[in-house]
Motif scaffolding. Structure first.
Motif, PDB file in Angstrom:
ATOM      1  N   ALA A 255       0.841  -1.198   0.000  1.00  0.00           N
ATOM      2  CA  ALA A 255       0.000   0.000   0.000  1.00  0.00           C
ATOM      3  C   ALA A 255       0.875   1.247   0.000  1.00  0.00           C
ATOM      4  O   ALA A 255       2.017   1.226   0.480  1.00  0.00           O
ATOM      5  CB  ALA A 255      -0.905   0.001   1.221  1.00  0.00           C
ATOM      6  N   PRO A 256       0.339   2.367  -0.514  1.00  0.00           N
ATOM      7  CA  PRO A 256       1.054   3.630  -0.372  1.00  0.00           C
ATOM      8  C   PRO A 256       1.273   3.928   1.112  1.00  0.00           C
ATOM      9  O   PRO A 256       0.449   3.589   1.961  1.00  0.00           O
ATOM     10  CB  PRO A 256       0.115   4.651  -0.998  1.00  0.00           C
ATOM     11  CG  PRO A 256      -0.815   3.855  -1.866  1.00  0.00           C
ATOM     12  CD  PRO A 256      -0.924   2.505  -1.225  1.00  0.00           C
ATOM     13  N   THR A 257       2.394   4.550   1.430  1.00  0.00           N
ATOM     14  CA  THR A 257       2.784   4.803   2.810  1.00  0.00           C
ATOM     15  C   THR A 257       2.162   6.087   3.338  1.00  0.00           C
ATOM     16  O   THR A 257       2.141   7.109   2.643  1.00  0.00           O
ATOM     17  CB  THR A 257       4.318   4.887   2.908  1.00  0.00           C
ATOM     18  OG1 THR A 257       4.850   3.673   2.374  1.00  0.00           O
ATOM     19  CG2 THR A 257       4.781   5.047   4.328  1.00  0.00           C
ATOM     20  N   ASP A 258       1.664   6.034   4.574  1.00  0.00           N
ATOM     21  CA  ASP A 258       1.159   7.196   5.312  1.00  0.00           C
ATOM     22  C   ASP A 258       0.052   7.954   4.583  1.00  0.00           C
ATOM     23  O   ASP A 258       0.016   9.186   4.558  1.00  0.00           O
ATOM     24  CB  ASP A 258       2.302   8.140   5.679  1.00  0.00           C
ATOM     25  CG  ASP A 258       3.341   7.476   6.576  1.00  0.00           C
ATOM     26  OD1 ASP A 258       3.011   6.467   7.225  1.00  0.00           O
ATOM     27  OD2 ASP A 258       4.477   7.957   6.616  1.00  0.00           O
ATOM     28  N   VAL A 259      -0.892   7.225   3.996  1.00  0.00           N
ATOM     29  CA  VAL A 259      -2.042   7.825   3.322  1.00  0.00           C
ATOM     30  C   VAL A 259      -3.109   8.120   4.359  1.00  0.00           C
ATOM     31  O   VAL A 259      -3.427   7.278   5.197  1.00  0.00           O
ATOM     32  CB  VAL A 259      -2.606   6.873   2.241  1.00  0.00           C
ATOM     33  CG1 VAL A 259      -3.913   7.393   1.676  1.00  0.00           C
ATOM     34  CG2 VAL A 259      -1.583   6.690   1.139  1.00  0.00           C
ATOM     35  N   GLU A 260      -3.653   9.320   4.289  1.00  0.00           N
ATOM     36  CA  GLU A 260      -4.720   9.710   5.229  1.00  0.00           C
ATOM     37  C   GLU A 260      -6.078   9.372   4.657  1.00  0.00           C
ATOM     38  O   GLU A 260      -6.271   9.219   3.496  1.00  0.00           O
ATOM     39  CB  GLU A 260      -4.617  11.199   5.522  1.00  0.00           C
ATOM     40  CG  GLU A 260      -3.310  11.513   6.243  1.00  0.00           C
ATOM     41  CD  GLU A 260      -3.180  12.953   6.674  1.00  0.00           C
ATOM     42  OE1 GLU A 260      -4.206  13.631   6.883  1.00  0.00           O
ATOM     43  OE2 GLU A 260      -2.052  13.394   6.821  1.00  0.00           O
TER      44      GLU A 260
END
Length: 132
Positions: free
Chosen positions: A127-132
């Motif tokens: 997954a993309p990192t640190d997605v809000e």
């Protein structure tokens, strides 16, 4: 400084559509507080430089571990249910597994920038990192 806001966990989990796609809900002293839904098996991975905390908010899952330095191929499993907390130390190979028919909702606490699959690249699960 931005204004202080609260996060309602039930509402935040309701906005998560896909399993295994952690969402950043807070930052704390260089740490990320993330929420994730777990469904089915994940992949074996480790985080060479980061401990990872799992807190089961709803549901249950199993954490499979390869944590015996004398026998790295030896596996053991810990069952986690609502309210259980587990810290997987850096360098320990692990694989979360949830039942296919019900999501487990988990709060994760780890350093900002920690990738969900560690050093492993997987087209479906990374997954993309640190997605809000």
């Amino acid at each position: 400084m931005p204004p202080l806001e609260k996060t309602n966990l039930a509402e935040a989990f309701a906005r998560i559509a896909e399993p295994w796609r952690p969402k950043l809900v807070a930052r704390l002293n260089g740490q990320a507080v993330k929420l994730a839904k777990l469904r089915g098996p994940f992949l074996w991975h480790q985080h060479a430089d980061a401990d990872e905390l799992f807190l089961v908010v709803r549901g249950r899952f199993r954490m499979e571990l390869r944590d015996d330095p004398a026998d790295p191929a030896r596996e053991r499993t810990l069952a986690l249910a609502e309210g259980d907390l587990l810290v997987v130390p850096k360098g320990v190979e692990h694989r979360p597994v949830a039942d296919d028919d019900a999501d487990a909702e988990v709060l994760l606490f780890e350093p900002l920038g920690t990738r969900n699959t560690g050093e492993v690249e997987d087209a479906r699960l990374t997954a993309p990192t640190d997605v809000e």
